[in-house]
Design an enzyme around this catalytic site. Structure first.
Site, PDB file in Angstrom:
ATOM      1  N   LEU A  73       0.826  -1.043  -0.012  1.00  0.00           N
ATOM      2  CA  LEU A  73      -0.055  -0.020  -0.099  1.00  0.00           C
ATOM      3  C   LEU A  73       0.628   1.165  -0.060  1.00  0.00           C
ATOM      4  CD1 LEU A  73      -2.562  -1.218   2.644  1.00  0.00           C
ATOM      5  CD2 LEU A  73      -3.042  -1.138   0.299  1.00  0.00           C
ATOM      6  N   ASP A 174      -8.161  -3.095  17.370  1.00  0.00           N
ATOM      7  CA  ASP A 174      -6.862  -2.560  17.686  1.00  0.00           C
ATOM      8  C   ASP A 174      -6.588  -1.410  16.861  1.00  0.00           C
ATOM      9  OD1 ASP A 174      -4.557  -2.287  19.043  1.00  0.00           O
ATOM     10  OD2 ASP A 174      -3.387  -3.799  17.681  1.00  0.00           O
TER      11      ASP A 174
END
Length: 267
Positions: A73, A174
């Protein structure tokens, strides 16, 4: 894999950029004997992705006992427009509700076990038993008897502190700022401890270490799926779990944050 470039390490695994045989750039986590960690991460990413086509979640390309492969990414600076879209997409993710708290795979957060045993709730009891008590026991030696007892009192009062019961939401689990990657295609979530939980947990964690355009994200979220009244006052309760986890992992540096959260709940 070819053109492998080392990117450092995190917990018990190493991080790499590589190129596949068909020319795709990928991100690779690699470790010896970390199969349960990578299996949990892959299961969580795929489960979050099942929420729908707008789920802002990284794809899993490959997972095995010693490695996990995700698309590479390209990061970019976050924009207000990307933050608005992320807020709406996160709300839609949360609205794709599972029927139980927990998840149908053994959980992990960093290298620590995370009890994902499916449970019908209520959330307050589930959170106390599955998310707070196990890490409080492990952190008690660091927190000391006084602070440990004060956290135990929070567990005893949790039914009064938890707010209205909403039922389980599909959450990242998270969602601190480091697990939100800003790319040219928008925000992408990585490294989940995914499970059926309370959506306020994700909202609380977005602010734990600061997120760019946080106010914009939360405003767009609220337009799509308004949180229950008083959710901001409940933020310290939802932060107790990650703060206890950080105390177990990193020691006394986080004891003060645990103490602050408890004080805010006591006030």
């Amino acid at each position: 894999m070819r053109d492998v470039r080392d990117l450092g390490s995190s917990h018990s695994w190493t991080l790499h950029q590589a190129v596949t045989g068909d020319g795709r750039q990928v991100f690779v986590k690699r470790a010896r004997g970390a199969g349960d960690v990578f299996a949990a991460e892959a299961a969580g990413l795929r489960w979050l992705k099942e929420a729908g086509p707008r789920a802002p979640v990284a794809d899993v390309l490959e997972v095995a006992g010693d490695h996990l492969v995700l698309p590479w990414l390209e990061e970019t600076a976050p924009t207000r427009e990307a933050a608005e879209r992320f807020g709406r997409d996160l709300a839609l993710l949360h609205l794709a509700r599972p029927d139980r708290y927990g998840a149908p795979w053994p959980g992990k957060i960093a290298d620590l076990d995370l009890d994902n045993t499916p449970d019908g709730g209520p959330w307050s009891r589930w959170y106390a038993e599955r998310r707070l008590a196990p890490y409080l026991r492990r952190a008690a030696g660091t927190l000391g008897p006084g602070l440990t007892r004060r956290v135990e009192r929070v567990l005893e009062r949790i039914g009064d502190l938890a707010g209205p019961e909403e039922g389980p939401a599909r959450i990242h689990g998270d969602l601190w700022s480091g697990n939100v990657m800003w790319t040219t295609g928008g925000a992408v979530l990585i490294d989940p401890a995914a499970h059926g939980g309370h959506r306020e947990t994700d909202l609380a964690m977005l602010g734990l270490f600061g997120l760019p355009h946080l106010a914009t994200v939360l405003a767009a979220y609220a337009e799509t799926a308004p949180p229950a009244a008083g959710w901001r006052e409940r933020t310290p309760l939802h932060l107790l779990h990650p703060l206890l986890v950080h105390t177990v992992l990193y020691g006394a540096a986080y004891a003060g944050r645990v103490d602050e959260a408890v004080r805010n709940l006591s006030g």
